[in-house]
Write a protein that holds these residues in place. Structure first.
Motif, PDB file in Angstrom:
ATOM      1  N   SER A   5      13.942   9.388  12.717  1.00  0.00           N
ATOM      2  CA  SER A   5      13.030   9.087  11.514  1.00  0.00           C
ATOM      3  C   SER A   5      12.902  10.297  10.597  1.00  0.00           C
ATOM      4  O   SER A   5      12.282  10.099   9.593  1.00  0.00           O
ATOM      5  CB  SER A   5      11.850   8.666  12.110  1.00  0.00           C
ATOM      6  N   ALA A   6      13.124  11.473  11.170  1.00  0.00           N
ATOM      7  CA  ALA A   6      12.687  12.623  10.426  1.00  0.00           C
ATOM      8  C   ALA A   6      14.065  13.338   9.713  1.00  0.00           C
ATOM      9  O   ALA A   6      14.330  14.531   9.495  1.00  0.00           O
ATOM     10  CB  ALA A   6      12.191  13.730  11.243  1.00  0.00           C
ATOM     11  N   THR A   7      14.955  12.553   9.236  1.00  0.00           N
ATOM     12  CA  THR A   7      16.205  12.792   8.775  1.00  0.00           C
ATOM     13  C   THR A   7      16.038  13.291   7.516  1.00  0.00           C
ATOM     14  O   THR A   7      15.303  13.177   6.486  1.00  0.00           O
ATOM     15  CB  THR A   7      17.140  11.624   8.525  1.00  0.00           C
ATOM     16  N   GLN A   8      16.387  14.833   7.245  1.00  0.00           N
ATOM     17  CA  GLN A   8      16.165  15.722   6.059  1.00  0.00           C
ATOM     18  C   GLN A   8      17.033  15.809   5.015  1.00  0.00           C
ATOM     19  O   GLN A   8      16.849  15.679   3.948  1.00  0.00           O
ATOM     20  CB  GLN A   8      15.807  17.040   6.710  1.00  0.00           C
ATOM     21  N   ALA A   9      18.309  15.544   5.581  1.00  0.00           N
ATOM     22  CA  ALA A   9      19.420  15.589   4.787  1.00  0.00           C
ATOM     23  C   ALA A   9      20.570  14.676   4.959  1.00  0.00           C
ATOM     24  O   ALA A   9      21.029  14.480   6.373  1.00  0.00           O
ATOM     25  CB  ALA A   9      19.882  17.105   4.505  1.00  0.00           C
ATOM     26  N   VAL A  10      21.579  14.594   4.110  1.00  0.00           N
ATOM     27  CA  VAL A  10      22.735  13.744   4.555  1.00  0.00           C
ATOM     28  C   VAL A  10      23.821  14.713   3.888  1.00  0.00           C
ATOM     29  O   VAL A  10      23.844  15.022   2.668  1.00  0.00           O
ATOM     30  CB  VAL A  10      22.838  12.349   3.900  1.00  0.00           C
ATOM     31  N   GLN A 135      23.183  18.849  -3.836  1.00  0.00           N
ATOM     32  CA  GLN A 135      22.509  20.246  -3.621  1.00  0.00           C
ATOM     33  C   GLN A 135      23.198  21.302  -3.263  1.00  0.00           C
ATOM     34  O   GLN A 135      22.903  22.481  -3.382  1.00  0.00           O
ATOM     35  CB  GLN A 135      21.394  20.010  -2.441  1.00  0.00           C
ATOM     36  N   VAL A 136      24.235  20.759  -2.435  1.00  0.00           N
ATOM     37  CA  VAL A 136      25.348  22.022  -2.053  1.00  0.00           C
ATOM     38  C   VAL A 136      26.632  21.631  -2.089  1.00  0.00           C
ATOM     39  O   VAL A 136      26.994  20.307  -1.574  1.00  0.00           O
ATOM     40  CB  VAL A 136      24.745  22.528  -0.754  1.00  0.00           C
ATOM     41  N   ILE A 137      27.537  22.308  -2.368  1.00  0.00           N
ATOM     42  CA  ILE A 137      28.893  21.914  -2.311  1.00  0.00           C
ATOM     43  C   ILE A 137      29.754  23.067  -1.548  1.00  0.00           C
ATOM     44  O   ILE A 137      29.606  24.446  -2.021  1.00  0.00           O
ATOM     45  CB  ILE A 137      29.682  21.809  -3.693  1.00  0.00           C
ATOM     46  N   HIS A 155      26.280  26.406   7.436  1.00  0.00           N
ATOM     47  CA  HIS A 155      25.921  27.301   6.148  1.00  0.00           C
ATOM     48  C   HIS A 155      25.343  26.320   4.853  1.00  0.00           C
ATOM     49  O   HIS A 155      24.528  26.921   4.238  1.00  0.00           O
ATOM     50  CB  HIS A 155      27.177  27.788   5.558  1.00  0.00           C
ATOM     51  N   ALA A 156      25.703  25.019   4.934  1.00  0.00           N
ATOM     52  CA  ALA A 156      25.363  24.047   3.941  1.00  0.00           C
ATOM     53  C   ALA A 156      23.901  23.801   4.495  1.00  0.00           C
ATOM     54  O   ALA A 156      22.829  23.587   3.502  1.00  0.00           O
ATOM     55  CB  ALA A 156      26.171  22.831   3.968  1.00  0.00           C
ATOM     56  N   CYS A 157      23.417  23.566   5.651  1.00  0.00           N
ATOM     57  CA  CYS A 157      22.022  23.283   6.014  1.00  0.00           C
ATOM     58  C   CYS A 157      21.320  24.731   5.441  1.00  0.00           C
ATOM     59  O   CYS A 157      20.228  24.230   5.278  1.00  0.00           O
ATOM     60  CB  CYS A 157      21.996  23.209   7.627  1.00  0.00           C
ATOM     61  N   LYS A 158      21.534  25.873   5.810  1.00  0.00           N
ATOM     62  CA  LYS A 158      21.010  26.839   5.563  1.00  0.00           C
ATOM     63  C   LYS A 158      20.633  26.715   3.892  1.00  0.00           C
ATOM     64  O   LYS A 158      19.786  27.255   3.417  1.00  0.00           O
ATOM     65  CB  LYS A 158      21.746  28.261   5.898  1.00  0.00           C
ATOM     66  N   GLU A 159      21.630  26.587   3.321  1.00  0.00           N
ATOM     67  CA  GLU A 159      21.385  26.698   1.748  1.00  0.00           C
ATOM     68  C   GLU A 159      20.487  25.419   1.218  1.00  0.00           C
ATOM     69  O   GLU A 159      19.858  25.719   0.457  1.00  0.00           O
ATOM     70  CB  GLU A 159      23.043  26.388   1.082  1.00  0.00           C
ATOM     71  N   MET A 160      20.314  24.361   2.149  1.00  0.00           N
ATOM     72  CA  MET A 160      19.527  23.375   1.664  1.00  0.00           C
ATOM     73  C   MET A 160      18.148  23.751   2.446  1.00  0.00           C
ATOM     74  O   MET A 160      17.455  22.828   2.060  1.00  0.00           O
ATOM     75  CB  MET A 160      19.968  22.121   2.022  1.00  0.00           C
ATOM     76  N   ASN A 161      18.123  24.522   3.186  1.00  0.00           N
ATOM     77  CA  ASN A 161      16.961  24.758   3.958  1.00  0.00           C
ATOM     78  C   ASN A 161      16.368  23.491   4.765  1.00  0.00           C
ATOM     79  O   ASN A 161      15.432  22.996   4.788  1.00  0.00           O
ATOM     80  CB  ASN A 161      15.734  25.140   3.233  1.00  0.00           C
ATOM     81  N   VAL A 162      17.309  22.895   5.627  1.00  0.00           N
ATOM     82  CA  VAL A 162      17.118  21.771   6.350  1.00  0.00           C
ATOM     83  C   VAL A 162      17.573  22.283   8.098  1.00  0.00           C
ATOM     84  O   VAL A 162      18.340  23.070   7.999  1.00  0.00           O
ATOM     85  CB  VAL A 162      17.633  20.566   5.760  1.00  0.00           C
ATOM     86  N   ASP A 163      17.069  21.292   8.795  1.00  0.00           N
ATOM     87  CA  ASP A 163      17.728  21.503  10.378  1.00  0.00           C
ATOM     88  C   ASP A 163      18.836  20.775  10.695  1.00  0.00           C
ATOM     89  O   ASP A 163      18.884  19.679  10.508  1.00  0.00           O
ATOM     90  CB  ASP A 163      16.463  21.194  11.107  1.00  0.00           C
TER      91      ASP A 163
END
Length: 221
Positions: A5-10, A135-137, A155-163
């Protein structure tokens, strides 16, 4: 089973997941085959190989004759033709725009992690303004490693600041699922992509397998 339920990013793969690029890649292959008086390849043959890039397509088209050519020169000719005709026949898969709109409405960040060279990726995407809020490529040569290594996804998660644990990765190739699993993400097979035999997906160890992008929307709901 449902997504956290806590999905932050796709995060999405590109070719065979967001965009159907097979016909432009196939056209580049057939251009070279025609130049070298070799038989052309039908869509039914090049489509399942489209995710494998220049190397896979050249091996498909030139077969045992490939060793008679300078592979790097042939690859550069392929990429040059493709770059100059990069969005002639490419289209967005049905349901992708609706899925992205759904993510935006629910404040879920999204991005692209592909093995396609970064320069080609950045040349292709502006042809599709629907992706302007990506947001990131991350391209196949953006970092030292590429999928199936998890580094591009992390790296993409780090760029987007997501877990990563709260991130979904969608792709149509075994390397996509392998990378996503190694990054501790929730993985989804894009069945609408370049998959020759859907029964093979049973061995990919994904969390989910969807027939259309809209099924992902339902999972996140």
């Amino acid at each position: 089973m449902s997504l956290p339920s806590a999905t932050q990013a796709v995060l999405f793969d590109l070719d065979g997941t967001l965009l159907d690029t097979a016909n432009d890649l196939g056209a580049a292959l057939n251009h070279l085959l025609l130049q070298n008086n070799l038989p052309l390849v039908e869509r039914s043959a090049y489509r399942p190989v489209a995710s494998d890039g220049a190397k896979g397509l050249l091996e498909l088209g030139f077969k045992d004759k490939l060793s008679a050519f300078n592979f790097q020169e042939l690859r550069q000719q392929f990429l040059s033709y493709y770059e100059n005709n990069i969005a002639t026949h490419t289209s967005i898969y049905s349901g992708v725009i609706e899925l992205i709109e759904y993510l935006k409405q629910h404040n879920i960040t999204w991005g692209i992690v592909t093995n396609k060279p970064e320069d080609l990726t950045l040349k292709l995407l502006p042809n599709f303004p629907e992706f302007n809020d990506c947001q990131v490529i991350i391209g196949g040569d953006t970092l030292a490693k590429r999928k199936p290594d998890p580094e591009p996804l992390l790296h993409a998660c780090k760029e987007m600041n997501v877990d990563p644990k709260h991130t979904l990765y969608v792709g149509d190739a075994p390397r996509d699922i392998e990378a996503g699993n190694a990054a501790n993400m929730t993985t989804v097979i894009a069945q609408w992509g370049y998959i020759n035999n859907l029964s093979d997906c049973n061995n990919w160890l994904s969390d989910f397998s969807c027939k259309s992008p809209l099924e992902i929307k339902a999972l996140i709901k």
